[in-house]
Design a protein around this motif. Sequence first.
Motif, PDB file in Angstrom:
ATOM      1  N   PHE A 101      -3.417  -1.073  -0.957  1.00  0.00           N
ATOM      2  CA  PHE A 101      -2.406  -0.921  -2.011  1.00  0.00           C
ATOM      3  C   PHE A 101      -1.369  -2.034  -1.902  1.00  0.00           C
ATOM      4  CE2 PHE A 101       1.590   0.416  -3.819  1.00  0.00           C
ATOM      5  CZ  PHE A 101       1.187   0.771  -5.095  1.00  0.00           C
ATOM      6  N   PHE A 102      -0.932  -2.352  -0.687  1.00  0.00           N
ATOM      7  CA  PHE A 102       0.074  -3.395  -0.515  1.00  0.00           C
ATOM      8  C   PHE A 102      -0.409  -4.726  -1.094  1.00  0.00           C
ATOM      9  CE2 PHE A 102       1.817  -7.005   1.768  1.00  0.00           C
ATOM     10  CZ  PHE A 102       3.162  -6.851   1.481  1.00  0.00           C
ATOM     11  N   ARG A 103      -1.656  -5.048  -0.895  1.00  0.00           N
ATOM     12  CA  ARG A 103      -2.188  -6.312  -1.425  1.00  0.00           C
ATOM     13  C   ARG A 103      -2.094  -6.328  -2.941  1.00  0.00           C
ATOM     14  NH1 ARG A 103      -7.639  -5.939   1.395  1.00  0.00           N
ATOM     15  NH2 ARG A 103      -8.286  -7.242  -0.335  1.00  0.00           N
ATOM     16  N   LEU A 104      -2.387  -5.218  -3.603  1.00  0.00           N
ATOM     17  CA  LEU A 104      -2.241  -5.123  -5.059  1.00  0.00           C
ATOM     18  C   LEU A 104      -0.768  -5.236  -5.458  1.00  0.00           C
ATOM     19  CD1 LEU A 104      -4.694  -2.156  -5.657  1.00  0.00           C
ATOM     20  CD2 LEU A 104      -5.100  -4.568  -6.272  1.00  0.00           C
ATOM     21  N   TYR A 105       0.075  -4.556  -4.710  1.00  0.00           N
ATOM     22  CA  TYR A 105       1.526  -4.599  -4.942  1.00  0.00           C
ATOM     23  C   TYR A 105       2.055  -6.023  -4.790  1.00  0.00           C
ATOM     24  CZ  TYR A 105       6.419  -4.215  -3.466  1.00  0.00           C
ATOM     25  OH  TYR A 105       7.775  -4.409  -3.305  1.00  0.00           O
ATOM     26  N   ARG A 106       1.709  -6.663  -3.696  1.00  0.00           N
ATOM     27  CA  ARG A 106       2.180  -8.025  -3.410  1.00  0.00           C
ATOM     28  C   ARG A 106       1.759  -8.987  -4.519  1.00  0.00           C
ATOM     29  NH1 ARG A 106      -0.973 -10.310   1.313  1.00  0.00           N
ATOM     30  NH2 ARG A 106      -2.511 -10.294  -0.342  1.00  0.00           N
ATOM     31  N   ASP A 107       0.567  -8.807  -5.057  1.00  0.00           N
ATOM     32  CA  ASP A 107       0.036  -9.718  -6.069  1.00  0.00           C
ATOM     33  C   ASP A 107       0.479  -9.375  -7.484  1.00  0.00           C
ATOM     34  OD1 ASP A 107      -1.190 -10.961  -3.928  1.00  0.00           O
ATOM     35  OD2 ASP A 107      -3.159 -10.059  -4.316  1.00  0.00           O
ATOM     36  N   SER A 108       1.195  -8.267  -7.679  1.00  0.00           N
ATOM     37  CA  SER A 108       1.666  -7.874  -9.008  1.00  0.00           C
ATOM     38  C   SER A 108       2.929  -8.646  -9.382  1.00  0.00           C
ATOM     39  CB  SER A 108       1.945  -6.364  -9.040  1.00  0.00           C
ATOM     40  OG  SER A 108       3.091  -6.075  -8.262  1.00  0.00           O
ATOM     41  N   ALA A 109       3.242  -8.651 -10.658  1.00  0.00           N
ATOM     42  CA  ALA A 109       4.405  -9.400 -11.142  1.00  0.00           C
ATOM     43  C   ALA A 109       5.726  -8.758 -10.725  1.00  0.00           C
ATOM     44  CB  ALA A 109       4.345  -9.528 -12.663  1.00  0.00           C
ATOM     45  N   GLU A 110       5.837  -7.439 -10.877  1.00  0.00           N
ATOM     46  CA  GLU A 110       7.113  -6.758 -10.611  1.00  0.00           C
ATOM     47  C   GLU A 110       6.999  -5.618  -9.614  1.00  0.00           C
ATOM     48  OE1 GLU A 110       8.036  -5.736 -14.692  1.00  0.00           O
ATOM     49  OE2 GLU A 110       9.572  -7.309 -14.727  1.00  0.00           O
ATOM     50  N   GLY A 111       5.837  -5.459  -8.992  1.00  0.00           N
ATOM     51  CA  GLY A 111       5.648  -4.382  -8.031  1.00  0.00           C
ATOM     52  C   GLY A 111       4.953  -3.168  -8.609  1.00  0.00           C
ATOM     53  N   ARG A 112       4.614  -3.203  -9.881  1.00  0.00           N
ATOM     54  CA  ARG A 112       3.925  -2.075 -10.507  1.00  0.00           C
ATOM     55  C   ARG A 112       2.421  -2.310 -10.439  1.00  0.00           C
ATOM     56  NH1 ARG A 112       1.573  -1.157 -15.178  1.00  0.00           N
ATOM     57  NH2 ARG A 112       1.391   0.984 -15.881  1.00  0.00           N
ATOM     58  N   VAL A 113       1.718  -1.339  -9.873  1.00  0.00           N
ATOM     59  CA  VAL A 113       0.263  -1.377  -9.799  1.00  0.00           C
ATOM     60  C   VAL A 113      -0.260  -0.239 -10.674  1.00  0.00           C
ATOM     61  CG1 VAL A 113      -1.750  -1.142  -8.289  1.00  0.00           C
ATOM     62  CG2 VAL A 113       0.327  -2.283  -7.446  1.00  0.00           C
ATOM     63  N   PRO A 114      -1.084  -0.549 -11.675  1.00  0.00           N
ATOM     64  CA  PRO A 114      -1.610   0.525 -12.524  1.00  0.00           C
ATOM     65  C   PRO A 114      -2.323   1.602 -11.698  1.00  0.00           C
ATOM     66  CG  PRO A 114      -2.109  -1.631 -13.467  1.00  0.00           C
ATOM     67  CD  PRO A 114      -1.558  -1.867 -12.089  1.00  0.00           C
ATOM     68  N   PHE A 115      -2.096   2.857 -12.058  1.00  0.00           N
ATOM     69  CA  PHE A 115      -2.648   3.992 -11.331  1.00  0.00           C
ATOM     70  C   PHE A 115      -4.153   3.879 -11.140  1.00  0.00           C
ATOM     71  CE2 PHE A 115      -4.357   8.338 -11.116  1.00  0.00           C
ATOM     72  CZ  PHE A 115      -3.664   8.816 -10.021  1.00  0.00           C
ATOM     73  N   ARG A 116      -4.847   3.391 -12.142  1.00  0.00           N
ATOM     74  CA  ARG A 116      -6.323   3.301 -12.058  1.00  0.00           C
ATOM     75  C   ARG A 116      -6.782   2.361 -10.946  1.00  0.00           C
ATOM     76  NH1 ARG A 116      -4.647   0.554 -16.403  1.00  0.00           N
ATOM     77  NH2 ARG A 116      -5.227  -1.630 -16.597  1.00  0.00           N
ATOM     78  N   GLN A 117      -5.872   1.494 -10.454  1.00  0.00           N
ATOM     79  CA  GLN A 117      -6.225   0.563  -9.374  1.00  0.00           C
ATOM     80  C   GLN A 117      -5.847   1.089  -7.990  1.00  0.00           C
ATOM     81  OE1 GLN A 117      -4.451  -3.236 -10.250  1.00  0.00           O
ATOM     82  NE2 GLN A 117      -5.683  -3.539 -12.076  1.00  0.00           N
ATOM     83  N   TRP A 118      -5.126   2.183  -7.933  1.00  0.00           N
ATOM     84  CA  TRP A 118      -4.686   2.698  -6.639  1.00  0.00           C
ATOM     85  C   TRP A 118      -5.884   3.118  -5.789  1.00  0.00           C
ATOM     86  CZ3 TRP A 118      -0.107   6.629  -7.291  1.00  0.00           C
ATOM     87  CH2 TRP A 118       0.956   6.002  -7.944  1.00  0.00           C
ATOM     88  N   PRO A 119      -5.907   2.725  -4.525  1.00  0.00           N
ATOM     89  CA  PRO A 119      -6.920   3.272  -3.626  1.00  0.00           C
ATOM     90  C   PRO A 119      -6.728   4.793  -3.516  1.00  0.00           C
ATOM     91  CG  PRO A 119      -5.773   1.412  -2.611  1.00  0.00           C
ATOM     92  CD  PRO A 119      -5.032   1.758  -3.859  1.00  0.00           C
ATOM     93  N   GLU A 120      -7.811   5.513  -3.407  1.00  0.00           N
ATOM     94  CA  GLU A 120      -7.736   6.984  -3.340  1.00  0.00           C
ATOM     95  C   GLU A 120      -6.806   7.453  -2.228  1.00  0.00           C
ATOM     96  OE1 GLU A 120      -8.144  10.549  -4.876  1.00  0.00           O
ATOM     97  OE2 GLU A 120      -9.148   8.815  -5.749  1.00  0.00           O
ATOM     98  N   GLY A 121      -6.814   6.793  -1.087  1.00  0.00           N
ATOM     99  CA  GLY A 121      -6.012   7.211   0.060  1.00  0.00           C
ATOM    100  C   GLY A 121      -4.522   7.008  -0.082  1.00  0.00           C
ATOM    101  N   ILE A 122      -4.057   6.428  -1.179  1.00  0.00           N
ATOM    102  CA  ILE A 122      -2.630   6.194  -1.382  1.00  0.00           C
ATOM    103  C   ILE A 122      -2.011   7.272  -2.277  1.00  0.00           C
ATOM    104  CG2 ILE A 122      -2.556   4.726  -3.450  1.00  0.00           C
ATOM    105  CD1 ILE A 122      -0.958   3.770  -0.191  1.00  0.00           C
ATOM    106  N   LYS A 123      -2.848   7.928  -3.058  1.00  0.00           N
ATOM    107  CA  LYS A 123      -2.366   8.929  -4.016  1.00  0.00           C
ATOM    108  C   LYS A 123      -1.737  10.099  -3.277  1.00  0.00           C
ATOM    109  CE  LYS A 123      -5.782   7.499  -7.352  1.00  0.00           C
ATOM    110  NZ  LYS A 123      -7.042   7.817  -8.025  1.00  0.00           N
ATOM    111  N   GLY A 124      -0.584  10.545  -3.781  1.00  0.00           N
ATOM    112  CA  GLY A 124       0.133  11.666  -3.187  1.00  0.00           C
ATOM    113  C   GLY A 124       1.065  11.280  -2.052  1.00  0.00           C
ATOM    114  N   HIS A 125       1.184   9.990  -1.743  1.00  0.00           N
ATOM    115  CA  HIS A 125       2.009   9.560  -0.618  1.00  0.00           C
ATOM    116  C   HIS A 125       3.342   8.939  -1.022  1.00  0.00           C
ATOM    117  CE1 HIS A 125      -0.894  10.396   2.552  1.00  0.00           C
ATOM    118  NE2 HIS A 125      -1.816  10.036   1.673  1.00  0.00           N
TER     119      HIS A 125
END
Length: 138
Positions: A101-125
């Motif tokens: 998730f951090f890699r997706l976050y780091r590579d995003s423009a403003e820190g928003r990562v679309p929910f559909r891209q979230w790794p399953e293990g990050i949901k609910g945390h």
Amino acid sequence: MLLRESDAGPAIVLCNTCRFDAEASEAPDGRRGGARFVAAVRRAAAAAVEEGEPPVAVEEMPCLFACSRHCTAHLRAPGKIGYVLGGFAPTDEDAQALVAFFRLYRDSAEGRVPFRQWPEGIKGHFIVRLPPPGHVVA
């Protein structure tokens, strides 16, 4: 002194004093859950680099004050929304989800990562999102 300087770039900041689980502060080996999670996240970050990914900065500090959601992480990057996440197990699997998730976050423009891209293990945390200095989320 309470504060020490660290790199201002994108980073995962981990609590190294978190509980092991809801019942115990320490694992059977005597290590705190936070210390075990830090080690697991460092392993996951190193594995990503071995796969050709850019380095992931991993920092640690005592207590992020989210004790009811032990094994806590703060994701931060200049000019981006920050996140505090918790309720992880101090395992390689949870560490890998956080680093992914951090890699997706780091590579995003403003820190928003679309929910559909979230790794399953990050949901609910997710505990909280924090706007960067001088901004609020629109």
